[in-house]
Write an enzyme that holds these catalytic residues in place. Sequence first.
Site, PDB file in Angstrom:
ATOM      1  N   GLU A 138     -24.808  -6.679 -27.678  1.00  0.00           N
ATOM      2  CA  GLU A 138     -24.012  -7.905 -27.772  1.00  0.00           C
ATOM      3  C   GLU A 138     -23.143  -8.125 -26.542  1.00  0.00           C
ATOM      4  O   GLU A 138     -22.934  -9.266 -26.106  1.00  0.00           O
ATOM      5  CB  GLU A 138     -23.153  -7.883 -29.037  1.00  0.00           C
ATOM      6  CG  GLU A 138     -23.915  -8.079 -30.330  1.00  0.00           C
ATOM      7  CD  GLU A 138     -24.600  -6.820 -30.847  1.00  0.00           C
ATOM      8  OE1 GLU A 138     -25.354  -6.908 -31.834  1.00  0.00           O
ATOM      9  OE2 GLU A 138     -24.378  -5.738 -30.246  1.00  0.00           O
TER      10      GLU A 138
ATOM     11  N   GLN B 221     -26.767 -12.441 -33.283  1.00  0.00           N
ATOM     12  CA  GLN B 221     -27.581 -12.612 -34.481  1.00  0.00           C
ATOM     13  C   GLN B 221     -26.772 -12.938 -35.732  1.00  0.00           C
ATOM     14  O   GLN B 221     -27.182 -13.760 -36.556  1.00  0.00           O
ATOM     15  CB  GLN B 221     -28.425 -11.357 -34.705  1.00  0.00           C
ATOM     16  CG  GLN B 221     -29.630 -11.585 -35.574  1.00  0.00           C
ATOM     17  CD  GLN B 221     -30.635 -10.451 -35.431  1.00  0.00           C
ATOM     18  OE1 GLN B 221     -30.406  -9.352 -35.912  1.00  0.00           O
ATOM     19  NE2 GLN B 221     -31.745 -10.717 -34.760  1.00  0.00           N
ATOM     20  N   PHE B 222     -25.621 -12.306 -35.888  1.00  0.00           N
ATOM     21  CA  PHE B 222     -24.713 -12.596 -37.000  1.00  0.00           C
ATOM     22  C   PHE B 222     -23.283 -12.518 -36.481  1.00  0.00           C
ATOM     23  O   PHE B 222     -22.965 -11.682 -35.628  1.00  0.00           O
ATOM     24  CB  PHE B 222     -24.888 -11.585 -38.146  1.00  0.00           C
ATOM     25  CG  PHE B 222     -26.190 -11.696 -38.881  1.00  0.00           C
ATOM     26  CD1 PHE B 222     -26.333 -12.555 -39.956  1.00  0.00           C
ATOM     27  CD2 PHE B 222     -27.286 -10.942 -38.491  1.00  0.00           C
ATOM     28  CE1 PHE B 222     -27.544 -12.666 -40.634  1.00  0.00           C
ATOM     29  CE2 PHE B 222     -28.497 -11.033 -39.151  1.00  0.00           C
ATOM     30  CZ  PHE B 222     -28.620 -11.904 -40.225  1.00  0.00           C
ATOM     31  N   ALA B 223     -22.413 -13.357 -37.019  1.00  0.00           N
ATOM     32  CA  ALA B 223     -21.015 -13.366 -36.584  1.00  0.00           C
ATOM     33  C   ALA B 223     -20.374 -11.995 -36.744  1.00  0.00           C
ATOM     34  O   ALA B 223     -19.509 -11.607 -35.944  1.00  0.00           O
ATOM     35  CB  ALA B 223     -20.229 -14.404 -37.383  1.00  0.00           C
TER      36      ALA B 223
ATOM     37  N   TYR C 272     -21.427  -9.272 -35.999  1.00  0.00           N
ATOM     38  CA  TYR C 272     -21.784  -8.351 -34.922  1.00  0.00           C
ATOM     39  C   TYR C 272     -21.349  -8.850 -33.543  1.00  0.00           C
ATOM     40  O   TYR C 272     -21.828  -8.349 -32.522  1.00  0.00           O
ATOM     41  CB  TYR C 272     -23.296  -8.099 -34.949  1.00  0.00           C
ATOM     42  CG  TYR C 272     -23.744  -7.487 -36.256  1.00  0.00           C
ATOM     43  CD1 TYR C 272     -23.091  -6.372 -36.770  1.00  0.00           C
ATOM     44  CD2 TYR C 272     -24.774  -8.037 -36.998  1.00  0.00           C
ATOM     45  CE1 TYR C 272     -23.471  -5.808 -37.975  1.00  0.00           C
ATOM     46  CE2 TYR C 272     -25.161  -7.485 -38.212  1.00  0.00           C
ATOM     47  CZ  TYR C 272     -24.502  -6.372 -38.701  1.00  0.00           C
ATOM     48  OH  TYR C 272     -24.872  -5.823 -39.899  1.00  0.00           O
TER      49      TYR C 272
ATOM     50  N   PRO D 268     -18.735  -6.198 -30.484  1.00  0.00           N
ATOM     51  CA  PRO D 268     -18.997  -5.467 -29.235  1.00  0.00           C
ATOM     52  C   PRO D 268     -18.999  -6.358 -28.001  1.00  0.00           C
ATOM     53  O   PRO D 268     -18.836  -5.871 -26.890  1.00  0.00           O
ATOM     54  CB  PRO D 268     -20.388  -4.850 -29.469  1.00  0.00           C
ATOM     55  CG  PRO D 268     -20.524  -4.780 -30.951  1.00  0.00           C
ATOM     56  CD  PRO D 268     -19.819  -5.988 -31.468  1.00  0.00           C
TER      57      PRO D 268
ATOM     58  N   HIS E 259     -23.025  -9.507 -43.150  1.00  0.00           N
ATOM     59  CA  HIS E 259     -23.808 -10.690 -42.773  1.00  0.00           C
ATOM     60  C   HIS E 259     -23.198 -11.963 -43.348  1.00  0.00           C
ATOM     61  O   HIS E 259     -23.879 -12.982 -43.451  1.00  0.00           O
ATOM     62  CB  HIS E 259     -25.262 -10.563 -43.254  1.00  0.00           C
ATOM     63  CG  HIS E 259     -25.996  -9.405 -42.666  1.00  0.00           C
ATOM     64  ND1 HIS E 259     -25.848  -8.114 -43.130  1.00  0.00           N
ATOM     65  CD2 HIS E 259     -26.865  -9.330 -41.628  1.00  0.00           C
ATOM     66  CE1 HIS E 259     -26.599  -7.300 -42.423  1.00  0.00           C
ATOM     67  NE2 HIS E 259     -27.233  -8.012 -41.497  1.00  0.00           N
TER      68      HIS E 259
END
Length: 694
Positions: free
Chosen positions: A417, A439-441, A443, A446, A486
């Site tokens: 990320e 891909q998902f908030a 994540y 980083p 998620h």
Amino acid sequence: MPQATTEKKRKGLTLDSDILMKAYERMCMARRMAETYDENREVCSKYVHSTSRGHEAIQLAAGFQLTPQDYASLYYRDESMLLGMGLEPYELMLQLMAKRDDPFSGGRSYYGHPSLRREGFPIIPHQSSATGMQAIPATGMAQGIAYLESQKLLKGKTKPIVLCSLGDGSVTEGEVAEAFQMAVLKKLPILFLVQDNEWGISATGKEMRTGDAFDYAGGFKGLERRRVDGADFVASYQAMKEAIAFVREKRAPLLLHATCPLLGHHTSGVRKEWYRGDDLNEHEKRDPLVRLRNYLLDGGIETAVLRDIETKAAKKVKADYERALASPDPELSDFDSHEFAPTSVVEEKGVRIPEGGEKVVMVDAALHAVEEILKEYPESLFYGQDVGRRLGGVFREAATLAQKYGDERVFNTPIQEAYIIGSTAGMSAVGCKPIVEIQFADYIWPGLNQLVEELSKSCYLTKGKFPVQSLIRVPIGAYGGGGPYHSGSIESTLLTIRGIKVVYPSNAADMKGLLKASFLDPNPVVMLEHKGLYWSKVPGTLEAKTIEPSEDYVIPLGKANIIQTAEPDQAESTAAIITYGMGVYWAKEASKNFPGRVEIMDLRTLNPIDWEAIVQVVQKHSRAFVLTEEPLLNSFAESLAGRISKECFTHLDAPVWTLGAANLPAVPLNVDLEKMMLPSAEKVAVELEGLLRY
């Protein structure tokens, strides 16, 4: 400058004497600059700074050999590299003293933090003080160059390279590993110059690592590695010449590990005499200036010639110091300029509801918008985890794009990320227009370091020279059983970061218009896309599916939309709900219990926010309700409610109402527990009744 005779050149000088004399002159300048700063601590230590003492040889070797087509990402000790490129002590001192005419930042950033767009010089984008963080934007530059080359979009005969300068201690940062990984994975034209002086601040190399950067880089297959004595100018010049030639010709990465003594302070605030002891004496035996002087004398250069260089360098530094000291300070009225670069999209354009148009779900509206962008702008590209040819995104938001536009433009990244976000700063600097996806908030964390340190501050700290054009797409929100990793909402965290824009569409038409405007915006834009609205499958969200707007449709960022109107009534109280995302649909459903009494504003953009429209709707109804999906405590919604309470106080007939999720650390997996935590139309209706009755 006095020159050696041809006869003296033959006595053992292995480099052209002009280069050697220039190196000696610039080393003398660097030393005298450091001494001047120490002699004038009351002035020069007002702002923390570092100097290049001990690192002059390798830095000058690099600065002399980069071309105007190249890019450089420097770190805060690279003062001699700047001198080698041709910058003058006066210019560096303007930054040291935070003066108005500082060519890099106009007094906004630290000494040794360059950002330069000047004819005849390498391009140096902004980078932060966070050690090692520059490796990702620098690698992004190299990847952008490689992409432009692959599309035959690169101008000029000389193939550019990127020089990324690092201290050895910074190589232990995880983000450096991400940069190394992408450099070898994509075979990028980048030279990592690692300067190793065996110190961090007060920690030694032995305390911090099991091997040096050269050893560490051996784990990255395809990364060419070389070592050099970075205190030996002749060896450094030759090593740098070979390294640059390798990267320029092979279009592949190389790491050059240069050992250097640390002769100055870590910084002016952490002084060498506090902790160096006998170690300093050992380092002084490797002084690059002394070694070059002895080399020149052994090669037949007369002592008088060198003394003349030393005298002139000292006079130059003294004059430049006095000139810089007398130069004007920044204009205080200009303190807030260049938060953002101006955007071309300032009004709604195109056709929102074309005649004969077909309805599309939000995810398809976004897909079509990205495809139209790729078709129109050859410098655009789209990347992230799983968006490539095989899957086309976990939400199918990139389906068929790689097949249509190629794997160089639409591709998968490793699970990195930080790289996904930070590389966009480098991409933007070389002229690419990146669209990326986290891909998902849940994540995004980083990548937050890069977003804060490398993207958000760039435009402001370079006074507009390096805005970062970066569109970062982030699926967000709970959608029924998504669970704790998620389903999260992150907008409040993002909105504490100045220098980025945050967009949050709630329907397909807005998705397309805002995505296009976000792409055209020259600033970092984070587009939050609610997963529960993507396909309009969540009950009550059917209206997120709309007629698809025309290809040229854009919505300016910072403009809210009234999606349901109500008129003030003398007999009954009315209210305005101010919301966004899924809140729009909870509000619409709840308002059915109070026909004609509830006006609903969809903010659409959270920063910049449409404050004028908010004030108007609050004044119109005298009751305001701020609705969010986030946990409410300390949220953006509470902040907005507080501002409304203060600035619209005389127009309010009731406290500003708020509703959000329960103040819990995560969204639980079980769907019934999730319902307990999150707002809903039923919960909004209960709160709305209380507000209208107040």
